[in-house]
Enzyme design. Structure first.
Site, PDB file in Angstrom:
ATOM      1  N   TRP A   1     109.141  10.947 -16.348  1.00  0.00           N
ATOM      2  CA  TRP A   1     108.641   9.599 -16.014  1.00  0.00           C
ATOM      3  C   TRP A   1     109.810   8.837 -15.393  1.00  0.00           C
ATOM      4  CZ3 TRP A   1     108.963   4.893 -19.497  1.00  0.00           C
ATOM      5  CH2 TRP A   1     108.202   3.822 -18.969  1.00  0.00           C
TER       6      TRP A   1
ATOM      7  N   ASP B   1     109.796  10.854 -26.694  1.00  0.00           N
ATOM      8  CA  ASP B   1     109.007   9.735 -26.193  1.00  0.00           C
ATOM      9  C   ASP B   1     107.540  10.151 -26.170  1.00  0.00           C
ATOM     10  OD1 ASP B   1     108.555   8.106 -22.995  1.00  0.00           O
ATOM     11  OD2 ASP B   1     108.210   7.355 -25.024  1.00  0.00           O
TER      12      ASP B   1
ATOM     13  N   LYS C   1      98.159   3.275 -24.392  1.00  0.00           N
ATOM     14  CA  LYS C   1      97.063   4.134 -23.923  1.00  0.00           C
ATOM     15  C   LYS C   1      96.064   4.433 -25.026  1.00  0.00           C
ATOM     16  CE  LYS C   1     100.616   4.769 -21.077  1.00  0.00           C
ATOM     17  NZ  LYS C   1     101.995   4.307 -21.305  1.00  0.00           N
TER      18      LYS C   1
HETATM   19  C1  KET Z   1     106.116   8.896 -21.018  1.00  0.00           C
HETATM   20  C2  KET Z   1     105.940   7.408 -21.062  1.00  0.00           C
HETATM   21  N1  KET Z   1     106.706   6.669 -21.937  1.00  0.00           N
HETATM   22  C3  KET Z   1     106.573   5.326 -21.993  1.00  0.00           C
HETATM   23  C4  KET Z   1     105.690   4.654 -21.181  1.00  0.00           C
HETATM   24  C5  KET Z   1     105.633   3.122 -21.301  1.00  0.00           C
HETATM   25  O1  KET Z   1     104.520   2.716 -21.969  1.00  0.00           O
HETATM   26  P1  KET Z   1     104.369   1.192 -22.448  1.00  0.00           P
HETATM   27  O2  KET Z   1     104.030   1.243 -23.884  1.00  0.00           O
HETATM   28  O3  KET Z   1     103.231   0.637 -21.630  1.00  0.00           O
HETATM   29  O4  KET Z   1     105.657   0.462 -22.203  1.00  0.00           O
HETATM   30  C6  KET Z   1     104.902   5.362 -20.243  1.00  0.00           C
HETATM   31  C7  KET Z   1     103.982   4.649 -19.321  1.00  0.00           C
HETATM   32  N2  KET Z   1     103.540   5.233 -18.326  1.00  0.00           N
HETATM   33  C8  KET Z   1     102.582   4.781 -17.357  1.00  0.00           C
HETATM   34  C9  KET Z   1     102.687   3.326 -16.916  1.00  0.00           C
HETATM   35  C10 KET Z   1     104.064   2.944 -16.435  1.00  0.00           C
HETATM   36  O5  KET Z   1     104.610   3.614 -15.526  1.00  0.00           O
HETATM   37  O6  KET Z   1     104.608   1.959 -16.967  1.00  0.00           O
HETATM   38  C11 KET Z   1     102.619   5.727 -16.139  1.00  0.00           C
HETATM   39  O7  KET Z   1     103.399   6.715 -16.182  1.00  0.00           O
HETATM   40  O8  KET Z   1     101.828   5.498 -15.220  1.00  0.00           O
HETATM   41  C12 KET Z   1     105.018   6.750 -20.214  1.00  0.00           C
HETATM   42  O9  KET Z   1     104.262   7.481 -19.369  1.00  0.00           O
END
Ligand code: KET
Length: 398
Positions: A130, A211, A246
């Protein structure tokens, strides 16, 4: 005054959202950002969340600052979900857990902690990973490297290369791992491969930073946490950043957690204090509304059961879309192998499309996928999957 400040080039994932919104193509489909959309292309409000919201709304209550570590119920929810209710490591009070501003906030606080208390440690992320993993750790002045992970030619994991590379790292180097639903490839290690990898990490006294942002979207809540629990069983130092964005469909409420598994309760107390201090210096305390939704849903037995069922419903819909997309592509492009689509777990599929093909998908068909060829399968539904498959078949003729 600020003429030296660089223009921000934009985010490869979030930047797509603005382009998608501005696109006038009536058939446009957003398969970029990792968000779960339902059968009608709508962002769902889970039933269990609706119940929690009603309890929060009536009677309405004041909104004081939360503790720096967040609500105890939010923290307990993270611990039970990640390590298992009544896990020995929790009974022994060896886990320091704080509620954070989503998984992103957990990664940031973790990166700050590592920079401060393990200044010589480098952080190694999978190739690819990511994109924000690299930005967050480098933003905390932690040097970032990559370990071999995905083989585009065979749509598989370069496991032997990965092991050989990790075996050469220095004591207390950090290895950032995706316990399930790898972003962006969707390719996960088997339990046997996790056992082998974690054993090598134990031997070389490495730090595991896991993560987990998609727990429940792979196989099931416990299966998806296997790597975390195995690392704990081996006695590895483990950081776990988790996200409820999610699996609670609470993206905008910014709810997540950071847990650090320590050898003793006394060390966990020390770590917990420094995590609090790091939060104080970055954002003081997490938001209360999302924390209360997490607390209510995850700690009420009936709501928790309902939540698990709703997550598995999302999981299964994505799996159905993987099967459908694969079958339409196989019919349209018989010369190409699409097994990768159903081998991959979670929200994402790494399609391997070329930049030119990705560009054509977007400009000619209004189908948006990330520039690294990641496709969010959760944006597919029975109304658009044929259109997307046919568009992919068309550009694959290039
Ligand atoms: C692996 C991973 N870790 C952490 C996050 C962050 O999640 P949050 O709780 O919303 O802070 C995301 C978000 N991924 C999606 C959205 C983004 O890029 O922020 C994505 O990969 O599309 C991940 O894909």
């Amino acid at each position: 005054m600020f003429e030296r400040v660089d223009y921000y080039a934009g985010d490869p994932i979030l930047g797509l959202v603005d382009k998608f919104v501005a696109d006038s193509n009536p058939n446009k489909v957003n398969l970029g950002i990792g968000i779960y959309y339902d059968e009608d292309s709508k962002l769902p409000v889970l039933e269990c969340v609706k119940t929690a919201e009603q309890r929060i709304a009536d009677p309405i209550s004041p909104r004081p600052y939360l503790p720096m570590a967040g609500l105890p119920g939010h923290r307990l929810a993270c611990q039970n979900l990640l390590f298992g209710q009544d896990a020995a490591v929790l009974q022994e009070k060896r886990v320091a857990t704080i509620a954070t501003l989503g998984g992103s906030g957990a990664l940031k606080v973790g990166a700050e902690f590592i920079h401060e208390w393990f200044p010589a440690s480098k952080c190694y992320v999978s190739d690819p990973t990511w994109s924000n993993h690299i930005a967050i750790f480098e933003g905390s002045d932690v040097e970032v490297g990559t370990y071999p992970y995905y083989d585009t030619a065979t749509s598989s994991i370069k496991f032997d290369e990965m092991l050989a590379f990790i075996a050469k790292l220095n004591k207390h180097d950090v290895v950032l791992l995706h316990p399930c639903c790898h972003n962006p490839t969707g390719m996960d290690l088997t339990h046997a491969q996790w056992d082998e990898l974690l054993d090598i990490m134990k031997q070389h006294e490495l730090i595991a930073f896991m993560d987990i942002a998609y727990q429940g979207f792979g196989q099931d809540m416990d299966h998806d946490a296997y790597a975390i629990r195995k690392a704990v069983a081996l006695g590895l130092p483990v950081f776990v950043s988790n996200s409820f964005s999610k699996n609670l469909s609470l993206y905008g409420e910014r709810v997540g957690g950071l847990s650090v598994v320590c050898p003793t309760a006394e060390e966990a107390e020390r770590v917990f204090g420094q995590l609090n201090y790091a939060v104080r210096r970055i954002y003081t305390s997490p938001p209360s509304h999302g924390g209360r939704v997490v607390d209510i849903v995850m700690n009420d037995e009936a709501l928790h059961q309902q939540w698990v069922g709703e997550v598995y419903g999302m999981r299964d819909r994505i799996k159905a879309m993987r099967l459908k997309l694969k079958s339409v592509l196989e019919a349209n492009v018989p010369v190409r192998n699409f097994d990768y689509i159903t081998k991959q777990n979670g929200m994402f599929s790494f399609t391997g499309l070329t930049p030119k093909q990705i560009e054509r998908l977007q400009t000619e068909f209004g189908v948006y996928i990330v520039s690294n060829s990641r496709m969010c399968m959760a944006g597919l539904n029975v109304n658009n999957v044929d259109y997307v498959a046919n568009a992919m078949a068309e550009v694959l003729k290039d």
